[in-house]
Design a protein around this motif. Structure first.
Motif, short mmCIF file in Angstrom:
data_model
loop_
_atom_site.label_atom_id
_atom_site.label_comp_id
_atom_site.label_asym_id
_atom_site.label_seq_id
_atom_site.Cartn_x
_atom_site.Cartn_y
_atom_site.Cartn_z
N LEU A 55 0.80 -1.22 0.00
CA LEU A 55 0.00 0.00 0.00
C LEU A 55 0.84 1.27 0.00
O LEU A 55 0.36 2.34 -0.40
CB LEU A 55 -0.94 -0.01 1.21
N SER A 56 2.09 1.17 0.41
CA SER A 56 2.93 2.37 0.46
C SER A 56 3.08 3.02 -0.92
O SER A 56 3.33 4.21 -1.02
CB SER A 56 4.31 2.04 1.02
N MET A 57 2.96 2.22 -1.96
CA MET A 57 3.12 2.77 -3.30
C MET A 57 2.12 3.90 -3.58
O MET A 57 2.45 4.89 -4.22
CB MET A 57 2.97 1.66 -4.35
N ILE A 58 0.91 3.76 -3.08
CA ILE A 58 -0.09 4.80 -3.34
C ILE A 58 -0.21 5.78 -2.17
O ILE A 58 -0.46 6.97 -2.37
CB ILE A 58 -1.47 4.18 -3.71
N LEU A 59 0.04 5.29 -0.96
CA LEU A 59 -0.10 6.18 0.20
C LEU A 59 1.11 7.10 0.35
O LEU A 59 1.01 8.20 0.84
CB LEU A 59 -0.22 5.34 1.48
N TRP A 60 2.27 6.60 -0.07
CA TRP A 60 3.51 7.33 0.22
C TRP A 60 4.53 6.98 -0.86
O TRP A 60 4.40 7.42 -2.00
CB TRP A 60 3.97 6.93 1.63
N PRO B 173 7.12 3.43 -2.21
CA PRO B 173 7.33 2.00 -1.93
C PRO B 173 8.63 1.75 -1.17
O PRO B 173 9.64 2.39 -1.46
CB PRO B 173 7.43 1.38 -3.33
N PRO B 174 8.61 0.84 -0.17
CA PRO B 174 9.85 0.48 0.52
C PRO B 174 10.80 -0.21 -0.45
O PRO B 174 10.35 -0.84 -1.41
CB PRO B 174 9.41 -0.48 1.61
N GLU B 175 12.06 -0.08 -0.18
CA GLU B 175 13.09 -0.65 -1.08
C GLU B 175 13.06 -2.17 -1.08
O GLU B 175 12.70 -2.80 -0.11
CB GLU B 175 14.46 -0.21 -0.58
N GLY B 176 13.46 -2.70 -2.23
CA GLY B 176 13.80 -4.12 -2.27
C GLY B 176 12.63 -5.06 -2.39
O GLY B 176 12.78 -6.25 -2.29
N ASP C 141 1.15 -9.39 17.49
CA ASP C 141 2.34 -8.55 17.45
C ASP C 141 2.31 -7.68 16.20
O ASP C 141 1.86 -8.12 15.14
CB ASP C 141 3.61 -9.41 17.38
N PHE C 142 2.82 -6.47 16.33
CA PHE C 142 2.85 -5.57 15.18
C PHE C 142 4.23 -5.64 14.52
O PHE C 142 5.24 -5.72 15.21
CB PHE C 142 2.53 -4.14 15.63
N PRO C 143 4.27 -5.63 13.20
CA PRO C 143 5.57 -5.70 12.53
C PRO C 143 6.30 -4.35 12.57
O PRO C 143 5.64 -3.31 12.63
CB PRO C 143 5.20 -6.05 11.10
N ALA C 144 7.60 -4.39 12.51
CA ALA C 144 8.38 -3.15 12.45
C ALA C 144 8.21 -2.52 11.07
O ALA C 144 8.14 -3.21 10.06
CB ALA C 144 9.86 -3.46 12.69
N MET C 145 8.09 -1.20 11.05
CA MET C 145 8.06 -0.45 9.80
C MET C 145 9.07 0.68 9.94
O MET C 145 8.69 1.85 10.14
CB MET C 145 6.65 0.07 9.53
N PRO C 146 10.36 0.33 9.86
CA PRO C 146 11.40 1.32 10.13
C PRO C 146 11.33 2.51 9.17
O PRO C 146 11.74 3.61 9.52
CB PRO C 146 12.70 0.53 9.93
N GLU C 147 10.74 2.30 7.98
CA GLU C 147 10.60 3.39 7.01
C GLU C 147 9.83 4.56 7.61
O GLU C 147 10.04 5.71 7.23
CB GLU C 147 9.88 2.90 5.75
#
Ligand code: FE2
Ligand code: FE2
Length: 355
Positions: free
Chosen positions: A265-270, A272-275, A328-334
């Protein structure tokens, strides 16, 4: 059944009279599962039934938006291209909606989910078809032939055309994963992904409705945003039923799914994370240039920092919901969000394309 049994029953046929075989009626064969039969209309969650009824009252028609106010001549070529590009990015998400929810609707029938669940999924399918139609109409008004059926003639146009091609290549990868996932994952896992997509969508359109300077986009984003909030309400209501019975195994899968949803979803909200997205090295740079043209055109695309803040607050809401259920919530360091590091265990197959 033995042929002699059938013959014996047939011999006793009398018009207008019931036949009761010796030894009682023969049970109908068991229906192999998953199967939509037997048909029934069980209602367990009245709230979902009410949301479905409300969805019909809130129906709207994209064709009725004031399209004559969206005039190509009101924009520069770069701005028109930028808007077309943004709607093409959106279509990578919203155009997956009808097929994703149509598949989920069939799945809900096969799993004999209660009637309101099936109906709500059907209504989401309907709404997503409208959202897709908005992409279609906006692009047709400003860039005929878009997203891809046109010949670029400048570097900017070639960059847009090429980026859209790469985006759709990724959408195709995720669709392949989804068609397998829909049978593999339990409904709570699917719903969690849906819930995340709806939270993202309602957040995006609320932000854009407040940012746009154009009356057609303002009305479009408001209406879509309202639909997305209803979709979110549907997903959360279903999850409230499903979550109490979760096993640790499913909980761990949901943690991974939340990270997969963030990647998608980051592609449209913000951004895309790398890789993970399979993109050429110049994609992001050119994406930013094109987004800027859409922004200048008054579409309502938030700034990079506002998008990040918007996305972070949507994720914070998701976090509150899932942590209530011991997930548990995943890390989203971005986005500087702390949590469990699951980034190593995610593949394209895990992505559930939904919006
Ligand atoms: Fe949508
Ligand atoms: Fe939606």
């Amino acid at each position: 059944m033995a042929e002699s049994d059938s013959a014996a029953v047939q011999q006793r046929m009398r018009p207008g009279e019931l036949i009761i075989p010796d030894g009682g009626f023969w049970p109908a064969p068991e229906i192999p599962q998953p199967n939509i039969y037997p048909m029934e209309w069980r209602v367990e969650t009245e709230k979902l039934a009410a949301i479905y009824q409300k969805s019909k009252l809130m129906a709207w028609n994209p064709a009725d938006l004031p399209w004559d106010k969206l005039r190509a001549e009101d924009f520069s070529t770069e701005q028109r291209l930028g808007i077309m590009y943004w709607f093409s990015v959106l279509a990578n998400f919203d155009a997956s909606g009808p097929a994703v929810f149509a598949r989920a609707t069939i799945r809900a029938f096969e799993q004999h989910e209660e009637d309101p669940v099936r109906k709500c999924f059907f209504s989401i399918t309907r709404d997503e078809m409208n959202h897709e139609e908005c992409c279609q109409r906006a692009i047709a008004a400003l860039w005929p032939g878009g997203p891809l059926n046109w010949l670029p003639s400048t570097d900017l146009e070639r960059a847009a055309h090429n980026n859209i091609g790469w985006l759709y290549h990724n959408g195709g990868r995720y669709w392949n994963g989804y068609t397998k996932a829909v049978g593999r994952y339990s409904l709570p896992v699917l719903f969690t992904s849906f819930m995340m997509g709806e939270m993202a969508a309602s957040t995006l359109f609320r932000g854009m409705a407040s940012g746009t300077r154009h009356p057609v986009f303002a009305e479009m984003f408001q209406r879509i945003g309202r639909d997305e909030s209803r979709h979110l309400q549907i997903c959360v209501t279903i999850l409230e039923n499903e979550w109490p019975g979760l096993t640790d195994d499913v909980r761990a899968t949901i943690t991974r799914q939340l990270r997969a949803g963030f990647i998608f979803l980051s592609m449209i909200l913000w951004e895309p994370p790398e890789g993970f997205w399979d993109l050429p090295p110049y994609f992001l740079n050119n994406h930013r240039v094109l987004m800027d043209h859409a922004r200048q055109a008054g579409l309502g695309v938030l700034s990079y920092a506002e998008q990040a803040e918007n996305w972070r607050s949507a994720i914070a809401k998701i976090r509150v919901i899932v942590q209530r259920w011991g997930i548990d919530f995943p890390a989203m360091p971005e986005l500087d969000i702390e949590g469990v590091d699951v980034s190593a265990d995610i593949s394209a197959e895990d992505i559930i394309p939904v919006f």
